[in-house]
Motif scaffolding. Structure first.
Motif, PDB file in Angstrom:
ATOM      1  N   GLN A 113      43.691  52.505  30.576  1.00  7.84           N
ATOM      2  CA  GLN A 113      43.150  53.416  31.976  1.00  7.84           C
ATOM      3  C   GLN A 113      42.291  53.559  32.528  1.00  7.84           C
ATOM      4  O   GLN A 113      41.279  54.443  33.369  1.00  7.84           O
ATOM      5  CB  GLN A 113      44.612  53.405  32.369  1.00  7.84           C
ATOM      6  N   GLU A 114      41.085  54.518  31.420  1.00  3.60           N
ATOM      7  CA  GLU A 114      39.973  54.593  31.029  1.00  3.60           C
ATOM      8  C   GLU A 114      39.184  53.825  31.549  1.00  3.60           C
ATOM      9  O   GLU A 114      38.802  54.263  32.345  1.00  3.60           O
ATOM     10  CB  GLU A 114      40.357  55.541  29.260  1.00  3.60           C
ATOM     11  N   TYR A 115      38.825  53.105  31.054  1.00  6.86           N
ATOM     12  CA  TYR A 115      37.701  52.117  30.894  1.00  6.86           C
ATOM     13  C   TYR A 115      37.900  51.518  32.757  1.00  6.86           C
ATOM     14  O   TYR A 115      36.855  51.650  33.091  1.00  6.86           O
ATOM     15  CB  TYR A 115      37.804  50.875  29.958  1.00  6.86           C
ATOM     16  N   LEU A 116      39.276  51.135  32.871  1.00  6.29           N
ATOM     17  CA  LEU A 116      39.085  50.479  34.313  1.00  6.29           C
ATOM     18  C   LEU A 116      39.023  51.716  35.498  1.00  6.29           C
ATOM     19  O   LEU A 116      38.237  51.204  36.562  1.00  6.29           O
ATOM     20  CB  LEU A 116      40.552  50.026  34.822  1.00  6.29           C
ATOM     21  N   ARG A 117      38.948  52.854  34.977  1.00  8.24           N
ATOM     22  CA  ARG A 117      38.943  53.972  35.940  1.00  8.24           C
ATOM     23  C   ARG A 117      37.324  54.606  35.885  1.00  8.24           C
ATOM     24  O   ARG A 117      36.909  54.847  36.937  1.00  8.24           O
ATOM     25  CB  ARG A 117      39.327  55.774  35.435  1.00  8.24           C
ATOM     26  N   HIS A 118      36.679  53.875  34.540  1.00  8.43           N
ATOM     27  CA  HIS A 118      35.122  54.359  35.072  1.00  8.43           C
ATOM     28  C   HIS A 118      34.125  53.218  35.019  1.00  8.43           C
ATOM     29  O   HIS A 118      33.234  53.069  35.498  1.00  8.43           O
ATOM     30  CB  HIS A 118      34.523  55.242  33.373  1.00  8.43           C
ATOM     31  N   SER A 119      34.608  51.724  35.087  1.00  3.06           N
ATOM     32  CA  SER A 119      33.988  50.682  35.182  1.00  3.06           C
ATOM     33  C   SER A 119      33.995  50.302  36.270  1.00  3.06           C
ATOM     34  O   SER A 119      34.463  51.024  37.314  1.00  3.06           O
ATOM     35  CB  SER A 119      34.619  49.581  35.413  1.00  3.06           C
ATOM     36  N   SER A 120      32.659  49.770  36.828  1.00  2.24           N
ATOM     37  CA  SER A 120      31.588  49.444  38.012  1.00  2.24           C
ATOM     38  C   SER A 120      31.909  48.499  38.059  1.00  2.24           C
ATOM     39  O   SER A 120      30.991  47.740  39.178  1.00  2.24           O
ATOM     40  CB  SER A 120      30.585  50.582  38.838  1.00  2.24           C
ATOM     41  N   GLU A 121      31.561  47.669  37.163  1.00  4.84           N
ATOM     42  CA  GLU A 121      31.159  46.155  36.564  1.00  4.84           C
ATOM     43  C   GLU A 121      32.367  45.094  37.699  1.00  4.84           C
ATOM     44  O   GLU A 121      33.271  45.906  37.730  1.00  4.84           O
ATOM     45  CB  GLU A 121      31.832  45.643  35.487  1.00  4.84           C
ATOM     46  N   LYS A 122      32.019  43.593  37.916  1.00  4.69           N
ATOM     47  CA  LYS A 122      32.686  43.093  38.799  1.00  4.69           C
ATOM     48  C   LYS A 122      33.219  41.911  37.743  1.00  4.69           C
ATOM     49  O   LYS A 122      32.012  41.700  37.312  1.00  4.69           O
ATOM     50  CB  LYS A 122      32.343  42.528  39.977  1.00  4.69           C
ATOM     51  N   PHE A 123      33.943  41.243  37.608  1.00  9.79           N
ATOM     52  CA  PHE A 123      34.254  40.413  37.294  1.00  9.79           C
ATOM     53  C   PHE A 123      35.091  38.930  37.911  1.00  9.79           C
ATOM     54  O   PHE A 123      35.403  38.970  38.731  1.00  9.79           O
ATOM     55  CB  PHE A 123      35.410  40.512  36.632  1.00  9.79           C
ATOM     56  N   ASP A 124      34.700  38.095  37.590  1.00  5.67           N
ATOM     57  CA  ASP A 124      34.770  36.835  37.941  1.00  5.67           C
ATOM     58  C   ASP A 124      36.794  36.287  37.501  1.00  5.67           C
ATOM     59  O   ASP A 124      37.484  36.705  38.536  1.00  5.67           O
ATOM     60  CB  ASP A 124      34.320  35.697  37.662  1.00  5.67           C
ATOM     61  N   LEU A 125      36.910  37.226  36.512  1.00  4.20           N
ATOM     62  CA  LEU A 125      38.512  36.618  35.828  1.00  4.20           C
ATOM     63  C   LEU A 125      38.676  37.978  35.441  1.00  4.20           C
ATOM     64  O   LEU A 125      37.619  38.446  34.482  1.00  4.20           O
ATOM     65  CB  LEU A 125      38.028  35.314  34.763  1.00  4.20           C
ATOM     66  N   ILE A 126      39.921  38.620  35.643  1.00  3.28           N
ATOM     67  CA  ILE A 126      40.376  40.131  35.016  1.00  3.28           C
ATOM     68  C   ILE A 126      42.082  38.762  34.012  1.00  3.28           C
ATOM     69  O   ILE A 126      42.649  38.533  34.677  1.00  3.28           O
ATOM     70  CB  ILE A 126      40.519  40.930  35.565  1.00  3.28           C
ATOM     71  N   LEU A 127      41.951  39.245  32.813  1.00  2.66           N
ATOM     72  CA  LEU A 127      42.777  38.488  32.380  1.00  2.66           C
ATOM     73  C   LEU A 127      44.363  39.983  31.423  1.00  2.66           C
ATOM     74  O   LEU A 127      43.239  40.663  30.834  1.00  2.66           O
ATOM     75  CB  LEU A 127      42.674  37.867  31.166  1.00  2.66           C
ATOM     76  N   LEU A 128      44.999  40.313  32.683  1.00  2.00           N
ATOM     77  CA  LEU A 128      46.159  41.390  31.952  1.00  2.00           C
ATOM     78  C   LEU A 128      47.637  40.963  31.543  1.00  2.00           C
ATOM     79  O   LEU A 128      47.839  40.338  31.602  1.00  2.00           O
ATOM     80  CB  LEU A 128      46.732  42.480  33.925  1.00  2.00           C
TER      81      LEU A 128
END
Length: 195
Positions: A113-128
């Motif tokens: 959650q900390e990473y997601l909150r501060h990331s501004s990157e764009k991803f083609d694919l996200i695996l959760l």
């Protein structure tokens, strides 16, 4: 690494992880890796989509990470993988080195959650594929990290743990800017992409 060599090594590794999990009565001590058929689907999907920027939330011991990186080799892609457990991330890094795939992976030890909150990157694919009780919180950030043109979120364990993820499914499906589908592969994969 050749295709046949990778497939042979990854099967051996999966069996080791499966044997470990069978000896653990506490769910949290199990590695809980993605099923092989789901990993193979991701491999094909990345190659077909030509994904280059890939985020994995929940490294564990790196079984799925290896599959993602194996596919990313073909697309000149890079994996960013997040794991909160230092020991598991270290094991995943060791496996990546042994598979000669570590150049395609950035390992991050962090609360997702900390990473997601501060990331501004764009991803083609996200695996959760992480602790499911956090998914609704993650959804606050995930839409902003998906590439607007064809970016896709893939969530594991949607069929096997449906009651645990139902609130998340309802939340995502109520957002009319996204379209979703569930594939009966492995433990169930939930696919999300913008309209």
């Amino acid at each position: 690494m050749s295709g046949l060599n990778f497939l042979s090594k990854i099967e051996t590794l999966y069996q080791q992880f499966k044997t470990h999990d069978a000896t653990q009565s506490d769910r949290l001590n199990r590695y809980r890796n993605i099923e092989p058929e789901s990993a193979e689907f991701l491999n094909i999907f990345i190659r077909a989509q030509q994904s280059r920027h890939i985020l994995e939330i929940g490294t564990s011991t790196g079984y799925s990470t290896l599959w993602l990186a194996y596919a990313a080799q073909a697309t000149q892609g890079k994996i960013t993988t997040i794991e909160i457990d230092v020991a598991r991330s270290a094991m995943a890094q060791k496996n990546a080195i042994e598979f000669l795939l570590d150049d395609h992976i950035d390992f991050i030890v962090s609360d997702a959650q900390e990473y997601l909150r501060h990331s501004s990157e764009k991803f083609d694919l996200i695996l959760l594929d992480a602790e499911r009780d956090a998914y609704c919180e993650y959804w606050r950030y995930l839409p902003h990290l998906l590439n607007e043109k064809g970016g896709i979120l893939i969530v594991d364990n949607i069929i096997s743990h449906q009651t645990e993820v139902q609130a998340f499914l309802d939340l995502v499906q109520s957002d009319t800017t996204f379209t979703t589908t569930t594939l009966p592969i492995g433990a169930g994969l939930f696919l999300v992409t913008s309209l």
